[in-house]
Design a protein around this motif. Structure first.
Motif, PDB file in Angstrom:
ATOM      1  N   ARG A  21       0.856  -1.181   0.000  1.00 11.54           N
ATOM      2  CA  ARG A  21       0.000   0.000   0.000  1.00 11.54           C
ATOM      3  C   ARG A  21       0.890   1.227   0.000  1.00 11.54           C
ATOM      4  O   ARG A  21       1.859   1.274   0.736  1.00 11.54           O
ATOM      5  N   ASN A  80       2.540   4.374   1.098  1.00 11.31           N
ATOM      6  CA  ASN A  80       2.631   4.896   2.460  1.00 11.31           C
ATOM      7  C   ASN A  80       3.490   6.147   2.560  1.00 11.31           C
ATOM      8  O   ASN A  80       4.480   6.164   3.272  1.00 11.31           O
ATOM      9  N   GLN A  82       1.857   5.929  -4.847  1.00 14.90           N
ATOM     10  CA  GLN A  82       2.804   4.830  -4.959  1.00 14.90           C
ATOM     11  C   GLN A  82       4.041   5.280  -5.736  1.00 14.90           C
ATOM     12  O   GLN A  82       5.164   4.930  -5.379  1.00 14.90           O
ATOM     13  N   CYS A 139       6.169   7.141  -3.475  1.00 13.19           N
ATOM     14  CA  CYS A 139       6.929   6.242  -2.591  1.00 13.19           C
ATOM     15  C   CYS A 139       8.127   5.644  -3.317  1.00 13.19           C
ATOM     16  O   CYS A 139       9.184   5.447  -2.727  1.00 13.19           O
ATOM     17  N   PRO A 182      -0.789   3.500  10.964  1.00 12.21           N
ATOM     18  CA  PRO A 182      -0.593   2.215  10.309  1.00 12.21           C
ATOM     19  C   PRO A 182       0.868   1.772  10.406  1.00 12.21           C
ATOM     20  O   PRO A 182       1.776   2.598  10.304  1.00 12.21           O
ATOM     21  N   THR A 207       2.538   0.369   8.328  1.00 13.42           N
ATOM     22  CA  THR A 207       3.254   0.574   7.075  1.00 13.42           C
ATOM     23  C   THR A 207       4.066   1.865   7.094  1.00 13.42           C
ATOM     24  O   THR A 207       5.095   1.968   6.448  1.00 13.42           O
ATOM     25  N   LEU A 208       3.590   2.835   7.875  1.00  9.92           N
ATOM     26  CA  LEU A 208       4.288   4.111   7.929  1.00  9.92           C
ATOM     27  C   LEU A 208       5.612   3.962   8.660  1.00  9.92           C
ATOM     28  O   LEU A 208       6.647   4.506   8.266  1.00  9.92           O
ATOM     29  N   ALA A 231       7.935   2.203   6.427  1.00 13.49           N
ATOM     30  CA  ALA A 231       8.492   3.076   5.396  1.00 13.49           C
ATOM     31  C   ALA A 231       9.735   3.771   5.925  1.00 13.49           C
ATOM     32  O   ALA A 231      10.749   3.860   5.248  1.00 13.49           O
ATOM     33  N   ILE A 286      -4.625  11.005   8.517  1.00 14.47           N
ATOM     34  CA  ILE A 286      -4.580   9.562   8.280  1.00 14.47           C
ATOM     35  C   ILE A 286      -5.944   8.928   8.522  1.00 14.47           C
ATOM     36  O   ILE A 286      -6.522   9.101   9.564  1.00 14.47           O
TER      37      ILE A 286
END
Ligand SMILES: Nc1ncnc2c1ncn2[C@@H]1O[C@H](COP(=O)(O)OP(=O)(O)OP(=O)(O)O)[C@@H](O)[C@H]1O
Ligand SMILES: [Mg+2]
Lengths: 255, 303
Positions: free
Chosen positions: A95, A97, A158, A161, B190, B192-193, B196, B303
């Motif tokens: 996803r 992010n 995306q 990212c 999340p 995912t952050l 990252a 978010i």
């Protein structure tokens, strides 16, 4: 298999989340430089685990145990600092992010900001511009660089990212199902982008989408229950698979 | 069952009215009850605000914010000659602010740290124990907290009622609120952050400082503001720890005034009754502003 120089070599890699259950079983493979390598296989076969092992993101799970080696050029990544490794081996997630508190501009250079690396303004501007041009996002966002990225579409996010990963000038980019949350048009754009990027980067791509693997990858791995069943040039895998398991998978009989 | 049968059944229920009162009537009755109680609740709130405004507004003037309270004789004289009570509650306002600032200095860093710890180690046994203790602390009656802090700080540290003791008591009341809101707002980020940032080679402490905290900033702020507005009106623990002070005081080891303490004091003095209302009005206005502020910040949550 072709004889281009390799960049990564995975040697007898086994990974277990819990002691007895192996998620990746004794995998060995070398990954070619400036190529797209796809990892395919049914759900739960260990694709994500293998991919994350390449920049040691799998170590975020507390009880995980890893055996074997992965060499980046000639250095075992398990002897490198994770910080250094992750700058050379970037990762793009399923996803999009982007950091919601940062502007588009800041998102692209987030790697530098978060690591406290100070750049001159001109350097920063240049990195942002080239990274965004590399992902074909520059024209779309050049007038709103200092706005937050949340108005962007999923596909644009995306690409942002990917730009964030490129900005660090890594050698390898790992992508875990990067288009599974995107519509077909956005997916096509990302696929074109990956094909362009392989001139300068080595790409490892986990995908559930077999046609995607067939369209853009040079080499493909097929995994099943943690094992690397077959690894060959993509055309070979799709036209003349050696294992019945691979054949069943690509003909859609299971997975 | 046969399809036509169901259709028939449906028709029947439509044709034949519900047994006692018709369905419409029942709906209307229910709506009426809901409206009645909503109006009742709303009018209570307006009654409270209205009473305070009506009884308190004429005491609100510059002196109210800049002078200390009169003594009971001065107040009596003013009342008997039909004037408003002179003086104000500046010692209480400054004292309350002083207490809140010191309490925040203790509770915010500690609460954030513990909240982050709980978030990071959410599945560990030790974290569960801390979480239980936090819940227990939240349930301790404020007067009991006052007593404990009296024993710890008033008796042993400052050897007398003090700003420090009051702040510790208030901090203990803020702590569980901040811990919980910190953990909850971090949980909303999340994973995912976080990943990252880690995938960019960011050292973990920087992931916390530069990604997790800024991303959950609105949530953290909301929790802090609510904790402050929660303790602003606390009276019981302050009686046992800071006592009150008719003059302005900046010495942390000495007693200090506070608005809720003054309200209690005014309540006990028949000549000062008017000041109760203006002080309450002030306190409520302050809490209301903090609440609105935290709502406003919360509404901007991303978010
Ligand atoms: N955090 C975890 N803890 C324990 N076991 C896990 C964890 N993550 C994955 N596994 C197990 O490891 C195996 C491999 O999982 P992995 O996520 O690598 O599969 P995958 O091929 O990426 O699957 P998918 O296609 O569904 O994403 C699975 O059996 C899974 O149950
Ligand atoms: Mg996966």
């Amino acid at each position: 298999m072709n004889t281009d120089p390799s960049i990564l070599s995975i040697e007898n890699l086994s990974i277990a989340y819990d002691k007895d259950k192996l998620a990746v079983k004794n995998v060995s493979a070398t990954i070619k430089k400036n190529a797209i390598t796809a990892i395919m296989g049914p759900s739960g076969c260990g694709k994500t685990t293998l991919l994350r092992a390449i920049n040691r993101m799998h170590e975020l799970y507390p009880n995980i145990s890893t055996e074997g080696k992965i060499k980046l050029y000639d250095e075992n990544i398990y002897d490198m600092s994770t910080i250094k490794l992750r700058r050379k081996v970037g990762m793009v997630f399923q996803r999009p992010n982007p950091f919601p508190t940062l502007s588009i501009y800041e998102n692209v250079i987030a790697g530098y900001k978060l690591n406290g690396i100070n750049l001159k303004r001109s350097e920063r501007d240049e990195i942002v511009e080239t990274s965004l041009k590399n992902v074909a996002l520059w024209e779309e966002v050049k007038n709103s660089l200092h706005k937050k990225g949340n108005f962007l579409s999923g596909g644009q996010q995306q690409r942002l990212c990917i730009a964030r990963t490129l900005a660090f000038k890594p050698d390898v980019i790992l992508l875990d199902e990067p288009t599974s949350a995107l519509d077909p048009i956005a997916t096509a754009k990302i696929e074109d982008l990956l094909v362009d990027l392989k001139q300068n980067y080595t790409i490892v791509l986990v995908t559930h989408n077999m046609t995607q693997a067939a369209r853009i990858s040079d080499n493909s791995m097929y995994m099943y229950l943690g094992e690397l069943i077959e690894y060959d040039e993509t055309t070979q895998i799709f036209t003349n698979p050696k294992h019945t398991s691979t054949q069943n998978y690509i003909t859609g009989r299971f997975g | 069952m046969d399809k036509t049968n169901i259709l028939l059944d449906k028709k029947r229920t439509e044709i034949i009215p519900d047994s006692f009162i018709g369905r419409n009537a029942r709906n209307r009755l229910f709506l009426g009850v809901v409206i009645f109680f909503s109006v009742l609740t709303i009018s209570m709130v307006f009654l409270i605000i209205g009473t305070m405004l009506f009884k308190g507004y004429h005491q609100i003037n510059w002196a109210f914010f800049s002078q200390t309270p009169p003594n009971t004789f001065e107040a009596m004289m003013a009342k008997s000659s039909g004037n408003i009570i002179p003086g104000g509650i500046v010692n209480g306002i400054l004292g309350s602010l002083y207490l809140v600032v010191i309490a925040s200095l203790i509770a915010i860093p500690l609460g954030l740290l513990i909240g982050i710890y709980l978030y990071e180690n959410s599945s560990k046994k030790y974290a569960g124990v801390i979480r239980d203790i936090t819940d227990i602390l939240q349930g301790v009656p404020s007067i009991v907290i006052g007593l404990i802090v009296y024993l710890w700080v008033v008796v042993n540290v400052t050897k007398g009622y003090s700003v420090l003791a009051g702040s510790v008591a208030l901090a203990l009341m803020m702590l569980p609120l901040i811990i919980r809101s910190t953990e909850e707002s971090l949980k909303m980020i999340p994973d995912t952050l976080k990943e990252a940032a880690i995938a960019l080679g960011t050292p973990y402490y920087k992931v916390i400082l530069r990604v997790l905290i800024p991303t959950s900033f609105t949530g953290l702020m909301t929790g802090i503001l609510l904790a402050i507005s929660r303790i602003l009106g606390e009276t019981a623990p302050l009686m046992l720890t800071t006592l009150g002070n008719p003059a302005i005081n900046w010495n942390i080891t000495k007693p200090v005034g506070a608005v809720p303490l003054l309200i209690w004091q005014f309540y006990n003095d028949p000549n000062m009754v008017d000041l109760i209302w203006s002080s309450s009005l002030f306190l409520m206005g302050f809490v209301l502003i903090l609440n609105l502020l935290s709502k406003w910040i919360g509404a901007r949550r991303r978010i």
